[in-house]
Design an enzyme around this catalytic site. Structure first.
Site, PDB file in Angstrom:
ATOM      1  N   GLU A 394       0.835  -1.204   0.000  1.00  0.00           N
ATOM      2  CA  GLU A 394       0.000   0.000   0.000  1.00  0.00           C
ATOM      3  C   GLU A 394       0.869   1.254   0.000  1.00  0.00           C
ATOM      4  O   GLU A 394       1.790   1.380   0.827  1.00  0.00           O
ATOM      5  CB  GLU A 394      -0.920   0.004   1.224  1.00  0.00           C
ATOM      6  CG  GLU A 394      -1.971   1.091   1.136  1.00  0.00           C
ATOM      7  CD  GLU A 394      -2.651   1.358   2.462  1.00  0.00           C
ATOM      8  OE1 GLU A 394      -3.603   2.151   2.476  1.00  0.00           O
ATOM      9  OE2 GLU A 394      -2.218   0.791   3.469  1.00  0.00           O
ATOM     10  N   LEU A 423      -5.670  -2.345   0.375  1.00  0.00           N
ATOM     11  CA  LEU A 423      -5.348  -2.404   1.805  1.00  0.00           C
ATOM     12  C   LEU A 423      -5.882  -3.713   2.387  1.00  0.00           C
ATOM     13  O   LEU A 423      -7.008  -3.774   2.894  1.00  0.00           O
ATOM     14  CB  LEU A 423      -5.947  -1.196   2.538  1.00  0.00           C
ATOM     15  CG  LEU A 423      -5.772  -1.176   4.065  1.00  0.00           C
ATOM     16  CD1 LEU A 423      -4.319  -1.290   4.446  1.00  0.00           C
ATOM     17  CD2 LEU A 423      -6.376   0.082   4.651  1.00  0.00           C
ATOM     18  N   GLU A 425      -3.681  -6.954   4.187  1.00  0.00           N
ATOM     19  CA  GLU A 425      -2.374  -7.582   4.391  1.00  0.00           C
ATOM     20  C   GLU A 425      -2.366  -9.044   3.958  1.00  0.00           C
ATOM     21  O   GLU A 425      -1.350  -9.547   3.441  1.00  0.00           O
ATOM     22  CB  GLU A 425      -1.961  -7.457   5.862  1.00  0.00           C
ATOM     23  CG  GLU A 425      -1.540  -6.057   6.266  1.00  0.00           C
ATOM     24  CD  GLU A 425      -2.714  -5.095   6.406  1.00  0.00           C
ATOM     25  OE1 GLU A 425      -2.511  -3.875   6.241  1.00  0.00           O
ATOM     26  OE2 GLU A 425      -3.837  -5.569   6.683  1.00  0.00           O
ATOM     27  N   GLN A 447       2.770  -1.934   5.834  1.00  0.00           N
ATOM     28  CA  GLN A 447       3.004  -0.540   6.170  1.00  0.00           C
ATOM     29  C   GLN A 447       3.445  -0.324   7.613  1.00  0.00           C
ATOM     30  O   GLN A 447       4.296   0.517   7.890  1.00  0.00           O
ATOM     31  CB  GLN A 447       1.746   0.264   5.869  1.00  0.00           C
ATOM     32  CG  GLN A 447       1.977   1.732   5.702  1.00  0.00           C
ATOM     33  CD  GLN A 447       0.771   2.399   5.060  1.00  0.00           C
ATOM     34  OE1 GLN A 447      -0.201   2.694   5.750  1.00  0.00           O
ATOM     35  NE2 GLN A 447       0.826   2.617   3.766  1.00  0.00           N
ATOM     36  N   TYR A 451       0.045  -4.001  11.599  1.00  0.00           N
ATOM     37  CA  TYR A 451      -0.856  -4.497  10.571  1.00  0.00           C
ATOM     38  C   TYR A 451      -0.541  -5.938  10.175  1.00  0.00           C
ATOM     39  O   TYR A 451      -1.398  -6.624   9.602  1.00  0.00           O
ATOM     40  CB  TYR A 451      -0.771  -3.620   9.318  1.00  0.00           C
ATOM     41  CG  TYR A 451      -1.169  -2.177   9.508  1.00  0.00           C
ATOM     42  CD1 TYR A 451      -1.666  -1.705  10.723  1.00  0.00           C
ATOM     43  CD2 TYR A 451      -1.031  -1.272   8.464  1.00  0.00           C
ATOM     44  CE1 TYR A 451      -2.013  -0.384  10.886  1.00  0.00           C
ATOM     45  CE2 TYR A 451      -1.386   0.064   8.614  1.00  0.00           C
ATOM     46  CZ  TYR A 451      -1.877   0.502   9.829  1.00  0.00           C
ATOM     47  OH  TYR A 451      -2.228   1.815   9.992  1.00  0.00           O
ATOM     48  N   HIS A 496       0.935   2.424  15.192  1.00  0.00           N
ATOM     49  CA  HIS A 496       2.090   2.955  14.482  1.00  0.00           C
ATOM     50  C   HIS A 496       3.369   2.820  15.287  1.00  0.00           C
ATOM     51  O   HIS A 496       4.449   3.166  14.796  1.00  0.00           O
ATOM     52  CB  HIS A 496       1.845   4.421  14.107  1.00  0.00           C
ATOM     53  CG  HIS A 496       0.592   4.597  13.311  1.00  0.00           C
ATOM     54  ND1 HIS A 496      -0.564   5.122  13.847  1.00  0.00           N
ATOM     55  CD2 HIS A 496       0.293   4.284  12.031  1.00  0.00           C
ATOM     56  CE1 HIS A 496      -1.518   5.127  12.927  1.00  0.00           C
ATOM     57  NE2 HIS A 496      -1.027   4.626  11.821  1.00  0.00           N
TER      58      HIS A 496
END
Length: 696
Positions: A394, A423, A425, A447, A451, A496
């Site tokens: 992505e 999007l 995985e 990403q 994820y 993140h």
């Protein structure tokens, strides 16, 4: 219960609309599949068989095999006995039944898995082995279908003919799994954009998953009117009807290079497996109704219509029964795997010589680079050196990645080789799995590390297991890039900033790279791609987000975390030592490296070992550096429970290290948003405090 012979004698003949010789051949495959199931249960009763999930009631899938070319790659589920035997006959092999029973016996002479599991697979038959029970092979099937055209577009040799189609089968219960729905969605997503997707999805619908019923009509409701998905429906208990519809579906896919869905109505006879007592959840009337729909009886009607007598049909049944029992007795005493080394042989790490011989050419760069720039240049060298290499995920294309790591690559090498995906995985990894068995070298990107957990089984259950269950006849060359770890400034939170890599460390056979320096990152990425290309290795390349654009190490403006592009390779499984201190060894990786180096600059007598590789661990370097000082502090940015430090300490103890040991880690917590992240992540201050305590 009436015997097969009694039931055949009571049948009325039916007209067969196809070739008479084909009818005889398909009946033979159906008989072989049924008697393999019965022989497997007999073997289990004798203590010589270890697998009893059978294909009884699903023998109509012989018609699907007959509708295909023997060079069409097949990814099959576990009730595919008649398909496998039909494919074997198409390829001129008389050993199909023996192959199945060798698998039941876990014999080392079984041709695909060598006694590691009972699977339907054989390289010469273009049957890729699958152990899936929940359609986890469908993303790979989608990836194979995508890669057929992509290989041709890149001019890369493919193991599949240019007009081949992919067939994959699964059950009605598995059709509900997110892996199946995601793979089918990805296939339609690609086809919608005009990309060739020659994928035939075969749902063998017996109406029940172990004991849980599938509502009548659900498969048609779920898939019968999907835009872009041509739907076919066939009665798998009626060989003539199944063959006609399977041919129509296969022809549609082959001509249009678009996906199609074939629902094959089946029944389940003999229960889910040998241990299954169906009477606990199915009524006698239901079981009797399914027996009346036995596919063998349906085929017997056509044999009667083709001129066979009831006695001849029964004689063929009895002969196959005798053949299956004879083979079962023969394979029962054959050698099985007898040592952990032999069992795990297909999972061995690549040899240094093989990797060294496949390294990409390097483009010299005089200017010092950041980690992000170094990875970008390394990817550029890989793409320039290997025409089969593809970078995808992505946002990796036009945008160049969320952090700019792939910036400029699509412009330099073109959208066929550097491209964006949807999007999902599971589908990203499935595309890589399919590309790997189709002559390509996939370099997918996930990403963020958080994820990956949506799709980890694509690594554990599919990528890492393929060499194991095929004795390396099939492999998944892949370098999976993942942006991960913590310490991002101004942007964070759990999704993140994730340090949970325990899910990777317990997967046997995969390489886990964790670079921190720019020059190491490029050289390690080269090593991973060379291992993939030379040895079919699956590598996971963990990139510390917080170090992507870092320039300084000790103070602002010192540029001490920049590095020139590497001239020398970094061997897989070798660490890097900083300093020559004799009092304490700090063992670390990733973000822990710059933190530990700053600590070493303030605390006399400290040396730092950057592991660089988390699998295989650099055991030789670890032991050497530990024994030099007799004191080891493990600085581990992952969590205390299930983190990397546990494996490091265990390795030291297992190898007889008798010095002092301590570890500092991140807290057993998710990473929160904002400044609170510093409360749970490993800190430089914590490392320094522990180092001084060990030295006191």
């Amino acid at each position: 219960m009436r015997t097969f012979a009694e039931r055949v004698r009571g049948l009325a003949p039916a007209p067969w609309e196809h070739d008479a010789e084909l009818l005889r051949s398909l009946y033979d495959a159906q008989l072989g599949s049924r008697h393999a199931d019965l022989a497997a249960r007999w073997m289990q009763s004798q203590g010589t068989g270890f697998y009893t999930i059978g294909s009884a009631g699903h023998e109509g899938n012989a018609a699907v095999a007959a509708a295909l070319e023997p060079t069409d790659p097949a990814l099959l589920h576990y009730r595919s006995g008649a398909f496998y035997l039909t494919r074997a006959a198409q390829c001129g092999s008389k050993d199909g039944l023996r192959d199945i029973l060798l698998g039941v016996a876990a014999a080392t002479s079984e041709p695909i898995a060598g006694g590691r599991h009972k699977v339907f697979g054989r390289h010469e038959l273009s049957v890729i082995p699958q152990t899936s029970t929940i359609a986890s092979h469908l993303p790979r099937a989608m990836g194979v279908a995508f890669s057929m055209n992509r290989s041709a577009k890149l001019g890369v040799p493919s193991p599949w003919p240019s007009d081949a189609i992919v067939v994959t089968s699964f059950g009605d219960a598995s059709a509900n799994h997110s892996t199946a729905t995601g793979a089918i969605n990805a296939a339609l997503h690609a086809s919608y954009q005009g990309l060739p997707m020659p994928l035939l999805l075969v749902c063998e619908d017996n109406g029940i998953g172990i004991s849980v019923r599938t509502p009548d009509g659900w498969i048609r409701q779920a898939y019968g009117s999907r835009p872009g998905l041509r739907y076919f429906d066939a009665d798998g208990t009626d060989l003539d009807a199944a063959l006609s519809m399977a041919r129509e579906a296969a022809t549609f896919v082959r001509r249009n290079r678009r996906p199609a869905f074939l629902r094959l109505r089946t029944v389940r006879l003999l229960g889910h497996a040998g241990s299954d007592v169906e009477a606990a959840y199915r009524s006698p009337a239901e079981l009797a109704a399914d027996e009346e729909l036995d596919p063998l009886l349906g085929t017997a009607r056509y044999l009667l219509g083709a001129g066979y007598t009831a006695d001849e049909i029964i004689e063929l049944y009895d002969e196959k029964h005798a053949e299956a029992l004879r083979i079962a007795a023969e394979v029962a005493g054959l050698p099985q795997l007898t040592s952990p080394e032999v069992v795990a042989a297909p999972l061995r790490f690549p040899s240094p010589d093989a990797v060294a011989g496949a390294l990409p050419k390097r483009t010299p760069a005089a200017e010092p680079l950041t980690l992000s720039q170094s990875i970008n240049r390394a990817l550029s060298d890989v793409l320039a050196s290997y025409p089969e290499a593809m970078v995808f995920g992505e946002d990796v294309g036009r945008k160049g990645g969320v952090y700019g790591v792939t910036r400029g690559l699509q412009k330099a090498f073109g959208p066929p080789r550097v491209f964006d995906t949807l999007l999902d995985e599971q589908s990203i990894l499935g595309l890589a799995l399919g590309a790997g068995v189709s002559g390509l070298l996939p370099i997918p990107e996930i990403q963020y590390l958080a994820y990956l957990h949506n799709a980890e089984d694509q690594l554990r259950g599919e990528a890492a297991s393929l060499k194991f269950f095929s004795q390396e006849q099939y492999a998944n060359p892949m370098v999976l890039r993942i942006a991960g770890y913590g310490y991002q400034k101004g942007f964070g939170g759990h999704f993140h900033n994730d340090d949970a890599i325990g899910v990777l460390r317990d997967i046997p056979g995969i390489v886990i790279a964790s670079p921190s320096r720019p020059d190491d990152a490029a050289a390690m990425l080269h090593a991973c791609t060379a291992a993939a290309r030379s040895s079919g290795t699956v590598s996971v390349f963990l990139e510390p987000i917080a170090l992507y654009h870092r320039r300084d190490l000790y103070e602002d403006g010192d540029d001490q975390w920049l590095a020139p592009y590497p001239d020398e390779p970094v061997p897989i499984g070798r660490g890097r030592t900083y300093g020559d201190g004799t009092e304490l060894t700090i063992v670390t990786f990733g973000n822990g490296v710059p933190m530990s180096l700053r600590v070493a600059a303030r605390v006399p007598g400290v040396r730092v070992l950057d592991l660089r590789w988390l699998a295989p661990l650099p055991v030789e370097d670890l032991l050497r550096e530990a024994n030099v000082t007799g004191r080891v502090l493990v600085a581990d940015e992952t969590r205390r429970s299930g983190g990397v430090s546990e494996g490091i300490l265990a390795t030291l103890i297992d190898h007889g290290y008798a010095g002092r040991l301590a570890r500092v880690t991140s807290y057993d917590s998710y990473v929160p948003l904002g400044a609170a992240a510093h409360d749970v992540l490993l800190s430089e201050q914590t490392i320094e405090k522990a180092a001084r305590e060990l030295l006191s």
